[in-house]
Design a protein around this motif. Structure first.
Motif, PDB file in Angstrom:
ATOM      1  N   UNK A 279       0.907  -3.970   6.145  1.00  0.00           N
ATOM      2  CA  UNK A 279       2.000  -2.842   6.127  1.00  0.00           C
ATOM      3  C   UNK A 279       2.578  -2.103   7.486  1.00  0.00           C
ATOM      4  N   UNK A 280       2.990  -0.734   7.313  1.00  0.00           N
ATOM      5  CA  UNK A 280       3.740   0.385   8.291  1.00  0.00           C
ATOM      6  C   UNK A 280       4.133   1.687   7.364  1.00  0.00           C
ATOM      7  N   UNK A 281       3.599   2.870   8.017  1.00  0.00           N
ATOM      8  CA  UNK A 281       4.184   3.640   7.752  1.00  0.00           C
ATOM      9  C   UNK A 281       5.234   4.403   9.043  1.00  0.00           C
ATOM     10  N   UNK A 282       6.413   4.496   7.831  1.00  0.00           N
ATOM     11  CA  UNK A 282       7.540   4.674   8.576  1.00  0.00           C
ATOM     12  C   UNK A 282       7.239   6.459   9.033  1.00  0.00           C
TER      13      UNK A 282
ATOM     14  N   UNK B 282       1.094  -1.043   0.115  1.00  0.00           N
ATOM     15  CA  UNK B 282      -0.087  -0.504   0.150  1.00  0.00           C
ATOM     16  C   UNK B 282       1.080   1.126   0.516  1.00  0.00           C
ATOM     17  N   UNK B 283       0.931   2.340  -0.849  1.00  0.00           N
ATOM     18  CA  UNK B 283       0.928   3.194  -0.640  1.00  0.00           C
ATOM     19  C   UNK B 283       0.658   4.517  -0.024  1.00  0.00           C
ATOM     20  N   UNK B 284       1.835   5.002   0.679  1.00  0.00           N
ATOM     21  CA  UNK B 284       1.157   5.773   1.703  1.00  0.00           C
ATOM     22  C   UNK B 284       1.831   7.377   1.997  1.00  0.00           C
ATOM     23  N   UNK B 285       1.370   8.407   2.286  1.00  0.00           N
ATOM     24  CA  UNK B 285       2.418   9.414   1.600  1.00  0.00           C
ATOM     25  C   UNK B 285       2.264  10.542   2.895  1.00  0.00           C
ATOM     26  N   UNK B 286       3.757  10.653   2.720  1.00  0.00           N
ATOM     27  CA  UNK B 286       3.662  11.941   3.862  1.00  0.00           C
ATOM     28  C   UNK B 286       3.379  12.770   3.831  1.00  0.00           C
ATOM     29  N   UNK B 287       2.594  13.659   3.998  1.00  0.00           N
ATOM     30  CA  UNK B 287       2.384  14.818   2.774  1.00  0.00           C
ATOM     31  C   UNK B 287       2.351  15.564   3.685  1.00  0.00           C
ATOM     32  N   UNK B 288       3.262  15.704   5.419  1.00  0.00           N
ATOM     33  CA  UNK B 288       4.169  16.882   5.885  1.00  0.00           C
ATOM     34  C   UNK B 288       3.750  16.909   6.866  1.00  0.00           C
TER      35      UNK B 288
ATOM     36  N   UNK C 239      -0.165  12.176   6.927  1.00  0.00           N
ATOM     37  CA  UNK C 239      -0.171  11.244   5.572  1.00  0.00           C
ATOM     38  C   UNK C 239      -1.278  10.489   4.862  1.00  0.00           C
ATOM     39  N   UNK C 240      -1.239  10.202   4.023  1.00  0.00           N
ATOM     40  CA  UNK C 240      -2.422  10.520   2.781  1.00  0.00           C
ATOM     41  C   UNK C 240      -2.025   8.747   2.687  1.00  0.00           C
ATOM     42  N   UNK C 241      -3.418   8.031   3.435  1.00  0.00           N
ATOM     43  CA  UNK C 241      -3.829   6.647   3.337  1.00  0.00           C
ATOM     44  C   UNK C 241      -4.614   6.382   1.825  1.00  0.00           C
ATOM     45  N   UNK C 242      -4.524   5.126   1.415  1.00  0.00           N
ATOM     46  CA  UNK C 242      -4.686   4.491   0.246  1.00  0.00           C
ATOM     47  C   UNK C 242      -6.391   3.908   0.792  1.00  0.00           C
ATOM     48  N   UNK C 243      -6.321   4.020   2.409  1.00  0.00           N
ATOM     49  CA  UNK C 243      -8.031   3.487   2.905  1.00  0.00           C
ATOM     50  C   UNK C 243      -8.447   4.443   3.337  1.00  0.00           C
ATOM     51  N   UNK C 244     -10.042   4.505   4.350  1.00  0.00           N
ATOM     52  CA  UNK C 244     -10.315   5.106   4.395  1.00  0.00           C
ATOM     53  C   UNK C 244     -10.570   4.705   6.112  1.00  0.00           C
TER      54      UNK C 244
END
Length: 292
Positions: free
Chosen positions: A230-233, A1-7, A278-283
């Motif tokens: 999954x993990x958000x680092x 899963x692609x998680x994007x650190x926004x800020x 963080x923007x994640x791909x699930x809600x």
């Protein structure tokens, strides 16, 4: 899963915790327990406001009529952000001066679930309380050490709970109308090398996201199989809690802490105590609103 650190949001909390999204206000809230600071971050304008309380401030929840419910020391209070008026609602463990509230959530019926701990982290000193509109706290679990993360499944039949030092995510049956719980099993047992499980939230696929104190991230687990998905680092060691928010409930706000870190540690991890978006791909789900 692609998680994007926004800020990252510089808040430099000593012990950031209790993130909350309130859609009507377009804002995330979180607390710094030790400093007694309440943070409000307006997502669209990126405006950060901070209010200080001369107490341990462990919890912020959404109440009725635009009010907030705060956990100050061992008391629940109703707080009006605009007028700054505060009304005491109830207290637990009044004779335990070393105790304070820790994590708290609202169940699908508007009841507040909130735990306690000893500031000396005495084993078994804490409890988990259920508080409804009658404002008579009722003990649900005893002999806890660090009462922490909570989440309910969408069908309202299951309650997940974390007592941090056990390194387990416990699963309970949940009776929505009465709020009664009964232990079923340990859904997830956390390996020691991942750190300690702290705050938690649940997504619309029924998977739980758990912040790891000493684990540098938020981990996504399948509570049905115990599988790590999954993990958000994150660039900080002590990750403390997480919640979904934003217009589409696909943003995750993650808190962190400077607690138990030396000057060298803080030099190596200067963003410790900040908050991460963080923007994640699930809600996820909107938080429940307290009936108080």
């Amino acid at each position: 899963m692609k998680n994007t650190l926004m800020k990252s949001i510089p808040s430099q909390c000593f012990l950031g915790e209790g993130p909350l999204w309130i859609a009507e206000l377009g804002s995330f809230f979180w607390v710094d327990i030790e400093k007694g600071n309440l943070h409000r971050y307006h997502l669209a304008s990126e405006k950060l406001e901070i209010r200080h309380f001369p107490h341990y401030l462990a919890v912020v929840l959404q109440g009725q009529n635009g009010k907030l419910i705060l956990g100050l020391d061992r008391k629940l209070v109703r707080y009006d952000w605009d007028s700054e008026e505060m009304e005491e609602l109830c207290e637990v463990e009044a004779n335990e001066s070393l105790h304070r509230f820790n994590d708290g959530k609202v169940d699908p019926y508007g009841r507040i679930w909130i735990g306690t701990l000893s500031t000396k982290f005495t084993q078994g000193a804490g409890s988990l309380y259920r508080i409804d509109s009658a404002l008579k706290p009722e003990v649900q679990l005893k002999n806890l050490t660090i009462s922490n993360g909570m989440a309910w499944t969408e069908d309202q039949e299951t309650f997940y709970f974390i007592d941090t030092p056990t390194r387990k995510i416990q699963e309970y049956s949940f009776a929505p109308e009465t709020g009664e719980i009964e232990f079923r099993r340990n859904a997830i047992e956390i390996p020691e090398d991942l750190g300690f499980p702290d705050g938690m939230c649940i997504d619309q696929e029924g998977m739980v996201w758990v912040a790891y104190y000493g684990g540098s991230g938020v981990y996504r687990w399948d509570p049905n199989t115990g599988q790590l998905l999954d993990k958000i680092d994150l660039p900080v060691p002590h990750v403390t809690s997480c919640c979904f928010g934003g217009e589409n409930l696909d943003l995750m706000l993650i808190t962190s802490a400077q607690e138990n870190m030396s000057e060298d540690d803080l030099g190596n991890y200067p963003q410790s105590g900040d908050v991460f978006l963080v923007k994640v791909e699930v809600r996820g789900f909107e938080p429940n609103r307290a009936s108080l």
